[in-house]
Motif scaffolding. Structure first.
Motif, mmCIF file in Angstrom:
data_model
loop_
_atom_site.group_PDB
_atom_site.id
_atom_site.type_symbol
_atom_site.label_atom_id
_atom_site.label_comp_id
_atom_site.label_asym_id
_atom_site.label_seq_id
_atom_site.Cartn_x
_atom_site.Cartn_y
_atom_site.Cartn_z
ATOM 1 N N HIS A 201 0.838 -1.262 -0.042
ATOM 2 C CA HIS A 201 0.116 -0.052 -0.088
ATOM 3 C C HIS A 201 0.979 1.195 0.118
ATOM 4 C CE1 HIS A 201 -3.077 2.791 0.842
ATOM 5 N NE2 HIS A 201 -2.351 3.246 1.895
ATOM 6 N N PHE A 202 0.563 2.079 -0.875
ATOM 7 C CA PHE A 202 1.433 3.476 -1.051
ATOM 8 C C PHE A 202 0.638 4.535 -0.924
ATOM 9 C CE2 PHE A 202 3.085 6.942 -3.589
ATOM 10 C CZ PHE A 202 4.290 7.045 -3.061
ATOM 11 N N SER A 203 0.950 5.609 -0.182
ATOM 12 C CA SER A 203 -0.040 6.708 0.140
ATOM 13 C C SER A 203 0.877 7.873 -0.140
ATOM 14 C CB SER A 203 -0.561 6.985 1.192
ATOM 15 O OG SER A 203 -1.115 8.349 1.755
ATOM 16 N N LEU A 204 0.800 8.660 -1.308
ATOM 17 C CA LEU A 204 1.392 9.829 -1.630
ATOM 18 C C LEU A 204 1.424 10.975 -0.244
ATOM 19 C CD1 LEU A 204 3.281 11.437 -3.512
ATOM 20 C CD2 LEU A 204 1.432 12.369 -4.515
ATOM 21 N N ALA A 205 0.267 11.223 0.030
ATOM 22 C CA ALA A 205 0.145 12.280 1.197
ATOM 23 C C ALA A 205 1.168 11.555 2.318
ATOM 24 C CB ALA A 205 -1.172 12.413 1.666
ATOM 25 N N HIS A 206 1.253 10.416 2.823
ATOM 26 C CA HIS A 206 2.222 9.763 3.786
ATOM 27 C C HIS A 206 3.282 10.002 3.451
ATOM 28 C CE1 HIS A 206 -1.526 7.520 5.842
ATOM 29 N NE2 HIS A 206 -1.774 8.625 5.871
ATOM 30 N N TYR A 271 0.695 16.020 10.438
ATOM 31 C CA TYR A 271 -0.511 15.017 10.503
ATOM 32 C C TYR A 271 -1.480 15.930 10.593
ATOM 33 C CZ TYR A 271 -3.329 10.943 10.903
ATOM 34 O OH TYR A 271 -4.385 10.079 10.686
ATOM 35 N N LYS A 272 -1.707 16.599 11.551
ATOM 36 C CA LYS A 272 -2.908 17.402 11.974
ATOM 37 C C LYS A 272 -3.255 18.340 10.577
ATOM 38 C CE LYS A 272 -3.905 15.942 16.105
ATOM 39 N NZ LYS A 272 -5.244 15.252 16.281
ATOM 40 N N GLU A 273 -2.267 18.914 10.000
ATOM 41 C CA GLU A 273 -2.321 19.779 8.798
ATOM 42 C C GLU A 273 -2.554 19.359 7.549
ATOM 43 O OE1 GLU A 273 -2.806 22.935 9.256
ATOM 44 O OE2 GLU A 273 -2.208 23.043 11.278
ATOM 45 N N LEU A 274 -2.787 17.789 7.596
ATOM 46 C CA LEU A 274 -2.521 16.873 6.492
ATOM 47 C C LEU A 274 -4.164 17.065 5.598
ATOM 48 C CD1 LEU A 274 -0.923 15.088 4.726
ATOM 49 C CD2 LEU A 274 -1.752 13.455 5.851
ATOM 50 N N GLU A 275 -5.039 17.184 6.282
ATOM 51 C CA GLU A 275 -6.418 16.914 5.728
ATOM 52 C C GLU A 275 -7.001 18.856 5.288
ATOM 53 O OE1 GLU A 275 -9.294 15.527 7.959
ATOM 54 O OE2 GLU A 275 -8.389 13.430 8.096
ATOM 55 N N SER A 276 -6.726 19.768 6.184
ATOM 56 C CA SER A 276 -7.062 21.037 5.727
ATOM 57 C C SER A 276 -5.966 21.584 5.147
ATOM 58 C CB SER A 276 -7.525 21.756 7.344
ATOM 59 O OG SER A 276 -6.221 21.800 7.934
ATOM 60 N N LYS A 277 -4.595 21.709 5.382
ATOM 61 C CA LYS A 277 -3.664 22.433 4.578
ATOM 62 C C LYS A 277 -2.608 21.411 3.944
ATOM 63 C CE LYS A 277 -4.333 26.136 7.683
ATOM 64 N NZ LYS A 277 -3.544 26.932 8.630
ATOM 65 N N VAL A 280 1.358 22.372 3.237
ATOM 66 C CA VAL A 280 2.165 22.608 4.264
ATOM 67 C C VAL A 280 3.366 21.784 4.164
ATOM 68 C CG1 VAL A 280 2.716 22.733 6.687
ATOM 69 C CG2 VAL A 280 0.490 23.565 5.707
ATOM 70 N N ASN A 281 3.082 20.229 3.956
ATOM 71 C CA ASN A 281 4.108 19.208 4.143
ATOM 72 C C ASN A 281 5.097 19.631 3.031
ATOM 73 O OD1 ASN A 281 3.246 17.848 6.495
ATOM 74 N ND2 ASN A 281 1.806 16.928 5.111
ATOM 75 N N PRO A 282 4.684 19.564 1.575
ATOM 76 C CA PRO A 282 5.641 19.789 0.536
ATOM 77 C C PRO A 282 6.332 21.218 0.685
ATOM 78 C CG PRO A 282 3.554 20.260 -0.328
ATOM 79 C CD PRO A 282 3.560 19.650 1.052
ATOM 80 N N LEU A 283 5.815 22.226 1.205
ATOM 81 C CA LEU A 283 6.476 23.630 1.552
ATOM 82 C C LEU A 283 7.499 23.503 2.599
ATOM 83 C CD1 LEU A 283 6.167 26.325 0.785
ATOM 84 C CD2 LEU A 283 4.805 26.790 2.613
ATOM 85 N N VAL A 284 7.191 22.653 3.622
ATOM 86 C CA VAL A 284 8.116 22.473 4.691
ATOM 87 C C VAL A 284 9.439 21.705 4.269
ATOM 88 C CG1 VAL A 284 8.832 21.160 6.504
ATOM 89 C CG2 VAL A 284 6.763 22.481 6.413
ATOM 90 N N CYS A 285 9.448 20.680 3.213
ATOM 91 C CA CYS A 285 10.158 19.950 2.733
ATOM 92 C C CYS A 285 11.050 20.788 1.549
ATOM 93 C CB CYS A 285 9.646 18.818 1.877
ATOM 94 S SG CYS A 285 10.866 17.429 1.391
ATOM 95 N N ALA A 286 10.491 21.647 0.812
ATOM 96 C CA ALA A 286 11.089 22.329 -0.112
ATOM 97 C C ALA A 286 11.825 23.482 0.662
ATOM 98 C CB ALA A 286 10.130 23.054 -1.214
ATOM 99 N N PHE A 287 11.282 23.984 1.768
ATOM 100 C CA PHE A 287 12.149 25.108 2.199
ATOM 101 C C PHE A 287 13.678 24.475 3.002
ATOM 102 C CE2 PHE A 287 13.338 26.881 6.519
ATOM 103 C CZ PHE A 287 13.520 28.321 6.096
ATOM 104 N N PHE A 288 13.476 23.295 3.593
ATOM 105 C CA PHE A 288 14.913 23.023 4.195
ATOM 106 C C PHE A 288 15.865 22.279 2.884
ATOM 107 C CE2 PHE A 288 12.342 22.556 7.795
ATOM 108 C CZ PHE A 288 13.054 23.178 8.641
ATOM 109 N N ILE A 289 15.231 21.942 1.890
ATOM 110 C CA ILE A 289 16.126 21.446 0.807
ATOM 111 C C ILE A 289 16.717 22.922 -0.117
ATOM 112 C CG2 ILE A 289 16.240 20.383 -1.622
ATOM 113 C CD1 ILE A 289 14.025 18.191 -0.430
ATOM 114 N N SER A 290 16.038 23.714 0.116
ATOM 115 C CA SER A 290 16.326 25.243 -0.832
ATOM 116 C C SER A 290 17.625 25.716 -0.051
ATOM 117 C CB SER A 290 15.253 26.123 -1.018
ATOM 118 O OG SER A 290 14.823 26.364 0.425
ATOM 119 N N LEU A 291 17.808 25.396 1.222
ATOM 120 C CA LEU A 291 18.884 25.785 1.993
ATOM 121 C C LEU A 291 20.092 25.024 1.522
ATOM 122 C CD1 LEU A 291 17.473 26.545 5.294
ATOM 123 C CD2 LEU A 291 17.924 28.126 3.720
#
Length: 506
Positions: A201-206, A271-277, A280-291
């Motif tokens: 089982h694969f979940s992109l959001a997870h 995880y709390k922000e996963l459904e409503s926003k 947020v998850n890809p933005l956090v990942c992109a921020f640290f990688i951009s540094l």
């Protein structure tokens, strides 16, 4: 003077270098050239100064130019005491306090894991369990390698001036940020793959959640712990304490707790922000990688970290993969009622084993660095596997420290087990048979790790690899895998013989 004195450098047990032809009592005719008995031969014991330049070479060069150098004195700054002139008692005394401090840190991390395993993010995104040993191991790989590298630099005088100190700090801090970001990202990929293969089982959001949690945790934890490490090493040198004995355990004292707390908090928040926003998850990942480009530029400016920036990826990536296998074992056992209590003990047994073997690897590496550069002194770097007797029972200082570290296992774990029991952690009762199996696993783990460290550090040295950068990631990752495997085996055997049936709580 027409005669020539052949200089032979002989490495001693304490890391000093003496002139080999000055050890005996040569005949007068061997010391006199064509100029007759008026020639006076002065035997000088060479010693490496804070810059790594041998005073012997400078004196011989000056002496060969003119007699005016007889009036020239070479100023030598305060030399740091040799970290290898130590007795078993002094080694044990210096290691004991940071070892206990690190152990209580792993106990706290185990208590945290015992609590957060019931959170929704750990229940519904179980791959987070795979990240636990990988990120805790990554912390050990980066911070302990940093501690070992800076301890060696401090012991051989490469951090004596403010300019050298600042250059070493900025380069190493930027380096571990690069490694933490990249390896944290790869650890999330490994967690997704190891979680997907058994279940199908694969979940992109997870997957994005795991990536953001892993990268953010690795970055912040490395930043905080790196600053603590630098302060510990500078302070220990000023207090006359060997950094090799205290830096790596203190790196782990708060490391497991900080890393696990960050992973739990960040993953829960995302995880709390996963459904409503969902953005947020890809933005956090992109921020640290951009540094990453910023840290790469800073690390390349320092000669001490430039080589590691290019060649130091293999050990941390392979170590991450090894630790992820241990995480897979934890993921498959922590939810099984037959393995109840394993979550609280896993960080303890893995942390203690990794701390002790990191101290030993750092000490052996410093010993070798004091006799030359990687690849030199083949007499001190055996190519074959050492025998257990030479590792634990020989009279040299490294064998003495191995015995001291091994003897700390039982009393240390007894203290940690009692602490866990008094705090009612693990939902399990400490029976005699459980303590016997647990201690057997812990002793076997440390025994294997100390033996592998003796072989691996010397083997890497003989292959022109700096053990400070390459050995500790492998050793701490093996400690995670061996510790988790032996602990799971112990719990399984205890379940088979029925010892755990009456001890499992809710």
């Amino acid at each position: 003077m027409t005669s020539t004195l052949e200089q032979k450098e002989t490495p001693q047990a304490n890391g000093a270098v003496v002139a080999g032809d000055c050890l005996g009592s040569p005949e007068p005719e061997d010391l006199l050239g064509s100029e007759g008995p008026g020639v006076e031969v002065v035997v000088l014991e060479s010693r490496a100064n804070a810059k790594g330049v041998r005073e012997e070479d400078a004196l011989l060069e000056n002496g060969s130019q003119s007699n005016e150098s007889d009036d020239t004195s070479t100023e030598r700054g305060p030399e740091p005491p040799s970290p290898l002139k130590e007795t078993s008692f002094s080694i044990g005394l210096q290691v004991l306090f940071p070892f206990l401090l690190a152990g209580f840190g792993t106990v706290a991390a185990g208590m945290v894991l015992d609590i957060v395993q019931h959170w929704d993010v750990f229940k519904y995104v179980t791959e987070v369990f795979i990240l636990v040993p990988a990120l805790l191991g990554l912390k050990g790989n980066l911070e302990m390698t940093l501690a070992s590298r800076l301890s060696t630099a401090a012991n051989i005088g490469q951090m004596d001036t403010p300019k050298e100190l600042w250059k070493m700090i900025t380069g190493n801090m930027a380096l571990i940020q690069v490694q933490a970001t990249v390896v944290g990202f790869l650890a999330s990929i490994a967690a997704v793959v190891f979680g997907w293969i058994p279940d199908g089982h694969f979940s992109l959001a997870h997957a994005v959640l795991l990536c953001a949690s892993s990268v953010a945790t690795a970055f912040i934890a490395s930043l905080v712990l790196g600053m603590i490490m630098i302060g510990v090493i500078i302070g220990s040198r000023r207090m006359g304490i060997n950094p090799d004995n205290v830096a790596t355990p203190i790196a782990a004292s708060l490391g497991d707790l900080i890393t696990l707390a960050l992973l739990s908090g960040i993953s829960w928040g995302l995880y709390k922000e996963l459904e409503s926003k969902a953005y947020v998850n890809p933005l956090v990942c992109a921020f640290f990688i951009s540094l990453l480009p910023i840290w790469v530029i800073i690390a390349k400016r320092s000669s001490a970290t430039r080589e590691v920036l290019y060649s130091g990826w293999e050990p941390v990536i392979i170590a991450m993969a090894i630790s992820s296998v241990g995480g897979l074992i934890l993921d498959r056992t922590v939810s099984d009622p037959n393995f109840a209590g394993m979550a609280v003990f896993t960080p303890v047994i893995n942390g203690v084993g990794g701390n002790l073997v990191a101290v030993q690897a750092s000490r052996i590496s410093t010993y070798l660095h004091m006799s030359g550069v990687p690849g030199d002194s083949p007499g001190t770097a055996p190519r074959r596997c050492p025998s257990p007797c030479s590792t634990f029972f020989s009279p040299d200082v490294n064998s003495r420290s191995a015995r001291v570290l091994f003897l700390l296992v039982v009393p240390g774990h007894l203290v940690f087990l009692y602490t866990i029991h008094s705090m009612q952690g693990g939902h399990t009762t400490l029976t005699l048979i459980f303590i016997v199996f647990y201690m057997t696993a812990a002793l076997l783990q440390v025994l294997i790790l100390l033996y592998i460290a003796d072989w691996m550090v010397h083997w890497m040295w003989g292959r022109h690899l700096d053990p400070d950068n390459f050995s500790i990631p492998y050793l701490t990752a093996l400690g995670d895998l061996i510790g988790t495997g032996l602990l799971a085996l112990s719990f399984h055997v205890l379940w088979l013989i029925g010892d755990r049936d009456s001890d499992v709580g809710d």
